[in-house]
Design an enzyme around this catalytic site. Structure first.
Site, PDB file in Angstrom:
ATOM      1  N   SER A 141       0.880  -1.165   0.000  1.00 32.15           N
ATOM      2  CA  SER A 141       0.000   0.000   0.000  1.00 32.15           C
ATOM      3  C   SER A 141       0.921   1.219   0.000  1.00 32.15           C
ATOM      4  CB  SER A 141      -0.834  -0.028   1.285  1.00 32.15           C
ATOM      5  OG  SER A 141      -1.392   1.251   1.548  1.00 32.15           O
ATOM      6  N   TYR A 154      -1.997  -1.367  10.530  1.00 36.21           N
ATOM      7  CA  TYR A 154      -1.976  -1.525   9.073  1.00 36.21           C
ATOM      8  C   TYR A 154      -0.682  -0.943   8.500  1.00 36.21           C
ATOM      9  CZ  TYR A 154      -3.905  -1.316   4.265  1.00 36.21           C
ATOM     10  OH  TYR A 154      -4.137  -1.463   2.923  1.00 36.21           O
TER      11      TYR A 154
HETATM   12  P1  NAD Z   1     -11.535  -6.413   0.549  1.00 39.18           P
HETATM   13  O1  NAD Z   1     -11.980  -6.312   1.962  1.00 39.18           O
HETATM   14  O2  NAD Z   1     -12.449  -5.984  -0.536  1.00 39.18           O
HETATM   15  O3  NAD Z   1     -11.030  -7.887   0.227  1.00 39.18           O
HETATM   16  C1  NAD Z   1     -10.167  -8.568   1.094  1.00 39.18           C
HETATM   17  C2  NAD Z   1     -10.311 -10.053   0.873  1.00 39.18           C
HETATM   18  O4  NAD Z   1      -9.410 -10.698   1.771  1.00 39.18           O
HETATM   19  C3  NAD Z   1     -11.727 -10.576   1.186  1.00 39.18           C
HETATM   20  O5  NAD Z   1     -12.144 -11.428   0.147  1.00 39.18           O
HETATM   21  C4  NAD Z   1     -11.527 -11.332   2.502  1.00 39.18           C
HETATM   22  O6  NAD Z   1     -12.408 -12.433   2.660  1.00 39.18           O
HETATM   23  C5  NAD Z   1     -10.088 -11.781   2.377  1.00 39.18           C
HETATM   24  N1  NAD Z   1      -9.491 -12.080   3.685  1.00 39.18           N
HETATM   25  C6  NAD Z   1      -9.548 -11.352   4.822  1.00 39.18           C
HETATM   26  N2  NAD Z   1      -8.917 -11.993   5.832  1.00 39.18           N
HETATM   27  C7  NAD Z   1      -8.440 -13.145   5.294  1.00 39.18           C
HETATM   28  C8  NAD Z   1      -7.694 -14.245   5.820  1.00 39.18           C
HETATM   29  N3  NAD Z   1      -7.336 -14.293   7.115  1.00 39.18           N
HETATM   30  N4  NAD Z   1      -7.380 -15.261   4.993  1.00 39.18           N
HETATM   31  C9  NAD Z   1      -7.757 -15.233   3.687  1.00 39.18           C
HETATM   32  N5  NAD Z   1      -8.468 -14.240   3.139  1.00 39.18           N
HETATM   33  C10 NAD Z   1      -8.798 -13.212   3.938  1.00 39.18           C
HETATM   34  O7  NAD Z   1     -10.174  -5.558   0.500  1.00 39.18           O
HETATM   35  P2  NAD Z   1      -9.342  -4.949  -0.734  1.00 39.18           P
HETATM   36  O8  NAD Z   1      -9.494  -3.470  -0.679  1.00 39.18           O
HETATM   37  O9  NAD Z   1      -9.603  -5.688  -1.975  1.00 39.18           O
HETATM   38  O10 NAD Z   1      -7.868  -5.263  -0.195  1.00 39.18           O
HETATM   39  C11 NAD Z   1      -7.049  -6.286  -0.748  1.00 39.18           C
HETATM   40  C12 NAD Z   1      -5.613  -5.956  -0.400  1.00 39.18           C
HETATM   41  O11 NAD Z   1      -5.271  -4.696  -0.970  1.00 39.18           O
HETATM   42  C13 NAD Z   1      -5.354  -5.833   1.104  1.00 39.18           C
HETATM   43  O12 NAD Z   1      -4.087  -6.366   1.412  1.00 39.18           O
HETATM   44  C14 NAD Z   1      -5.346  -4.331   1.327  1.00 39.18           C
HETATM   45  O13 NAD Z   1      -4.594  -3.972   2.444  1.00 39.18           O
HETATM   46  C15 NAD Z   1      -4.691  -3.869   0.038  1.00 39.18           C
HETATM   47  N6  NAD Z   1      -4.918  -2.473  -0.298  1.00 39.18           N
HETATM   48  C16 NAD Z   1      -6.172  -1.975  -0.464  1.00 39.18           C
HETATM   49  C17 NAD Z   1      -6.350  -0.649  -0.795  1.00 39.18           C
HETATM   50  C18 NAD Z   1      -7.698  -0.043  -0.994  1.00 39.18           C
HETATM   51  O14 NAD Z   1      -7.778   1.198  -1.055  1.00 39.18           O
HETATM   52  N7  NAD Z   1      -8.762  -0.829  -1.125  1.00 39.18           N
HETATM   53  C19 NAD Z   1      -5.223   0.190  -0.955  1.00 39.18           C
HETATM   54  C20 NAD Z   1      -3.956  -0.348  -0.775  1.00 39.18           C
HETATM   55  C21 NAD Z   1      -3.805  -1.687  -0.459  1.00 39.18           C
END
Ligand code: NAD
Length: 259
Positions: A141, A154
Site C-alpha cells: 500500500s 496496518y
Molecule cells: P476487501 O476487503 O475488498 O477484500 C479482502 C479479501 O481478503 C476478502 O475477500 C476477505 O475475505 C479476504 N481475507 C480477509 N482476511 C483473510 C484471511 N485471514 N485469509 C484469507 N483471506 C482473507 O479488500 P481490498 O481493498 O480488496 O484489499 C485487498 C488488499 O489490498 C489488502 O491487502 C489491502 O490492504 C490492500 N490495499 C487496499 C487498498 C484499498 O484502497 N482498497 C489500498 C492499498 C492496499
C-alpha cells in the site's frame, strides 16, 4: 496473452482487488487459484473467470493458518503441476488511534498481513525453488512507505511486507524467483467503504470530507485508483521477463506518494 499457461495463486481473491487481479490473470491466460477464507467466498470469482473462458479453482485458505496455507498450496500444485506466481493479497483494516487500540485488534491486523504473507511465501517458494523460479508478489500500500493517523497496525504491517518482499528478492535470486510489492493508493472496495464512516466518526468530519480531505487530498487529480489500474500493474509485474525488476515497490496512487 501475457501469462499463458502460468499457474497463479492469489489470496483474498474472493472480492475487491484480489478478485480484479484474478480475473485479469485469467484473461491473460493464467490458470488461477482463487484463495479466500471459505470455498463459497472464492466461488464467484472462479465462476467469473470460467465464464470469460479462463481456468480457475477455488481454495479455502485462512492465511493466518499454517496448515490451511500449506495444504492449499499443495492442492494447487497437485491439480496443475506447479506454481509460477503467488500474490499475498488478503488484508483487513482497523481504525483506531494507538492509545485506544486493543492488543487483539493490533495482533489480528499484523497476523493477516504479515503472518499471512510469510506463510504464503514459504509454501510457494518450496515449489518455485524446485521448479527453477517464479514471481512472488505482495499487496502492499502507499502505507508500506508512509503513515496516516488511525491506522497504526496496518501501516506497521504494510511496512513489514515491504521488508519481507526485499528479503525474498535477495534470497530468491539464485533460485530464479523475483519478488515485488504493489503499493496502491485508495481503491473503492469493501475495505475502504467500511472505513469512511469510521474515520468520519473518529475525526468529527463528514464522509465526503474523509474522501476529499483525507483519502484523496494528496493525489494530483483527486481521483481514486481503480481496480483496473492495480490489476494492470499486477499483470505487468507477474509477466516481467527478467530479474531486472525485483525487490521493487511500485506505487499506483494518482501521485499521492512519489518515490
Ligand atoms: P476487501 O476487503 O475488498 O477484500 C479482502 C479479501 O481478503 C476478502 O475477500 C476477505 O475475505 C479476504 N481475507 C480477509 N482476511 C483473510 C484471511 N485471514 N485469509 C484469507 N483471506 C482473507 O479488500 P481490498 O481493498 O480488496 O484489499 C485487498 C488488499 O489490498 C489488502 O491487502 C489491502 O490492504 C490492500 N490495499 C487496499 C487498498 C484499498 O484502497 N482498497 C489500498 C492499498 C492496499
Amino acid at each position: 496473452m501475457r501469462l499463458e499457461n502460468r499457474i497463479a495463486l492469489i489470496t483474498g481473491a474472493g472480492r475487491g482487488i484480489g478478485r480484479a487481479i484474478a480475473e485479469a490473470y485469467g484473461r491473460e491466460g493464467a490458470k488461477v487459484a482463487v484463495a479466500d477464507l471459505t470455498l463459497d467466498s472464492a466461488q464467484e470469482t472462479v465462476a467469473a473467470i470460467e465464464q470469460a473462458g479462463g481456468t480457475a479453482m477455488a481454495v479455502a485458505m485462512d492465511v493466518t493458518n499454517e496448515n490451511q496455507v500449506d495444504q492449499g498450496v499443495e492442492a494447487v500444485v497437485e491439480q496443475w503441476g506447479g506454481l509460477d506466481i503467488a500474490l499475498a493479497n488478503a488484508g483487513i483494516q482497523h481504525i483506531d488511534p494507538v492509545h485506544k487500540l486493543a492488543f487483539s485488534d493490533w495482533s489480528k491486523v499484523m497476523s493477516v498481513h504479515l503472518d499471512g504473507a510469510f506463510l504464503v511465501t514459504r509454501a510457494a517458494l518450496r515449489h518455485m525453488y524446485e521448479s527453477g523460479g517464479g514471481s512472488m508478489l505482495y499487496m502492499g500500500s502507499v502505507h508500506s512507505l508512509e503513515a496516516s493517523p488511525l491506522k497504526s497496525p496496518y501501516v506497521a504491517a504494510k511496512h513489514g511486507m515491504l521488508g519481507l518482499c526485499r528479503a525474498v528478492a535477495k534470497e530468491g535470486a539464485e533460485h530464479g524467483v523475483r519478488s515485488n510489492i504493489i503499493c496502491p493508493g485508495f481503491v473503492r472496495t469493501p475495505l475502504v467503504d467500511k472505513q469512511i464512516p469510521e474515520q468520519a466518526k473518529e475525526l468529527g468530519i463528514s464522509e465526503e470530507e474523509v474522501i476529499s480531505k483525507v483519502m484523496l487530498k494528496n493525489t494530483v487529480d483527486g481521483e481514486f485508483t481503480t481496480l483496473e489500474d492495480v490489476a494492470e500493474l499486477a499483470v505487468h509485474l507477474a509477466a516481467f521477463p527478467s530479474a531486472a525488476l525485483t525487490g521493487q515497490s511500485i506505487v499506483v496512487s494518482h501521485g499521492w506518494h512519489m518515490q
